[in-house]
Enzyme design. Structure first.
Site, PDB file in Angstrom:
ATOM      1  CD  GLU A  30      -3.605  -2.603   7.531  1.00  0.00           C
ATOM      2  OE1 GLU A  30      -2.431  -2.715   7.107  1.00  0.00           O
ATOM      3  OE2 GLU A  30      -4.323  -1.504   7.336  1.00  0.00           O
ATOM      4  N   GLY A  65       2.915  -0.941   4.326  1.00  0.00           N
ATOM      5  CA  GLY A  65       2.941   0.319   3.796  1.00  0.00           C
ATOM      6  C   GLY A  65       4.354   0.811   3.673  1.00  0.00           C
ATOM      7  N   GLY A  66       4.967   1.405   4.866  1.00  0.00           N
ATOM      8  CA  GLY A  66       6.112   2.030   4.569  1.00  0.00           C
ATOM      9  C   GLY A  66       7.293   1.109   3.945  1.00  0.00           C
ATOM     10  N   GLY A 105       2.182   2.157  10.933  1.00  0.00           N
ATOM     11  CA  GLY A 105       2.891   3.490  10.600  1.00  0.00           C
ATOM     12  C   GLY A 105       3.833   3.809  11.841  1.00  0.00           C
ATOM     13  CG  ASN A 113      -1.626   1.165   1.216  1.00  0.00           C
ATOM     14  OD1 ASN A 113      -1.858   1.957   0.362  1.00  0.00           O
ATOM     15  ND2 ASN A 113      -2.425   1.491   2.530  1.00  0.00           N
ATOM     16  CD1 TRP A 114       3.944   1.236  -2.665  1.00  0.00           C
ATOM     17  CD2 TRP A 114       3.866   2.174  -4.677  1.00  0.00           C
ATOM     18  NE1 TRP A 114       4.777   0.561  -3.446  1.00  0.00           N
ATOM     19  CE2 TRP A 114       4.706   1.112  -4.710  1.00  0.00           C
ATOM     20  CE3 TRP A 114       3.304   2.732  -5.722  1.00  0.00           C
ATOM     21  CZ2 TRP A 114       5.443   0.751  -5.729  1.00  0.00           C
ATOM     22  CZ3 TRP A 114       4.107   2.203  -7.004  1.00  0.00           C
ATOM     23  CH2 TRP A 114       5.186   1.144  -7.061  1.00  0.00           C
ATOM     24  CE  LYS A 115      -0.324   3.335   4.744  1.00  0.00           C
ATOM     25  NZ  LYS A 115      -0.070   3.444   6.190  1.00  0.00           N
ATOM     26  CB  SER A 148       4.785  -1.775  12.244  1.00  0.00           C
ATOM     27  OG  SER A 148       4.314  -0.425  12.495  1.00  0.00           O
ATOM     28  CG  HIS A 150      -5.978   2.004   5.268  1.00  0.00           C
ATOM     29  ND1 HIS A 150      -5.544   2.863   5.976  1.00  0.00           N
ATOM     30  CD2 HIS A 150      -4.777   1.063   4.844  1.00  0.00           C
ATOM     31  CE1 HIS A 150      -4.233   2.681   6.555  1.00  0.00           C
ATOM     32  NE2 HIS A 150      -3.895   1.445   5.938  1.00  0.00           N
TER      33      HIS A 150
HETATM   34  P1  PGA Z   1       2.725   0.210   7.398  1.00  0.00           P
HETATM   35  O1  PGA Z   1       1.212   0.610   6.909  1.00  0.00           O
HETATM   36  O2  PGA Z   1       3.219  -1.173   7.077  1.00  0.00           O
HETATM   37  O3  PGA Z   1       3.400   1.389   7.314  1.00  0.00           O
HETATM   38  O4  PGA Z   1       2.091   0.148   9.259  1.00  0.00           O
HETATM   39  C1  PGA Z   1       0.220  -0.607   6.850  1.00  0.00           C
HETATM   40  C2  PGA Z   1      -0.888   0.167   6.380  1.00  0.00           C
HETATM   41  O5  PGA Z   1      -1.294   1.127   6.827  1.00  0.00           O
HETATM   42  O6  PGA Z   1      -1.593  -0.705   5.415  1.00  0.00           O
END
Ligand code: PGA
Length: 224
Positions: A150, A208-209, A156, A9-11, A187, A96
């Site tokens: 999640e 995500g990150g 994050g 998920n590149w947001k 995370s 999300h």
């Molecule tokens: P993260 O994000 O891996 O940066 O914690 C996950 C997400 O929000 O889907």
């Protein structure tokens, strides 16, 4: 062997050039492997570019959107409907927590899920707690959806859930929602990914990150 989902998920990140560079690096190093499904979810504006690059370079990834309109096509300025998303993506993230924070409720999430399913897009429905599962009639479509557990504190933050607890919650979600693949997100990194994917009930990860940097993401896939 069970099939694992690894979803990026590149947001709200990456320019077009950064997308192309990422694909270039990942494409050179990613090989077909039927035991896993890698799904990349860029900003809507980059869906077309990502799809074209992946096809051109024959990269074994699937494409996902980060959102879909709750409305069908028509007079809804600024909305991107399911029929349009389906031209470029096979998956879509819905509900999300970063969107729930902006006011998206279970009613909206149900409408979005219906629109995605209408066009044969697989919804990746995010829940931060087990209670949210009860809000959704889409449970009856369990074979056509993915669910991502999640927890809010883990997103994050660099502070993931414990693999054991994530496994426990995922098992409970499956009990509620039926025959559905459930992933863990929050995370996840190349270092901890295996501790989640090796759990009995967890069918993959939503990242995500740690998906933004191509080298890190390749390492994460290797370790998963
Ligand atoms: P993260 O994000 O891996 O940066 O914690 C996950 C997400 O929000 O889907």
């Amino acid at each position: 062997m069970k099939r694992r989902f690894i979803i990026a998920n590149w947001k709200s990140n990456k320019t077009r050039k950064e997308v192309i560079d990422w694909v270039e690096l990942v494409g050179k190093n990613l090989h077909n492997d039927a035991s896993r499904e890698i799904i990349i979810c860029p900003s809507t504006i980059h869906l077309q570019c990502l799809k074209e690059e992946a096809v051109r370079k024959n990269i074994p990834i699937r494409i996902g959107a980060q959102d879909v309109s709750e409305f069908p096509e028509g007079t809804h300025t600024g909305e991107i409907n399911g029929k349009q998303v389906k031209e470029l993506a096979d998956y879509v993230i819905i509900g999300h927590s970063e969107r729930r924070k902006m006011g998206e409720d279970s009613n909206t999430i149900n409408h979005k899920t219906e629109e995605a399913l209408r066009y044969g897009i697989t919804p990746i429905i995010c829940v931060s707690e087990i209670e949210q599962i009860g809000d959704y009639p889409f449970r009856i479509e369990s074979s056509k959806i993915l669910i991502a557990y999640e927890p809010l504190f883990a997103i994050g933050s660099g502070n993931p859930d414990t693999p054991e607890n994530a496994n426990r919650v995922v098992q409970l979600i499956k009990k509620e929602a039926g025959d559905v693949s459930v992933l863990y997100g929050g995370s996840v990194t190349s270092i901890n990914v295996r501790s989640f994917t090796s759990q009995e009930h967890i069918d993959g990860v939503l990242v995500g990150g740690a998906s933004l940097d191509a080298k890190q993401f390749l390492l994460l896939i290797k370790n998963a």
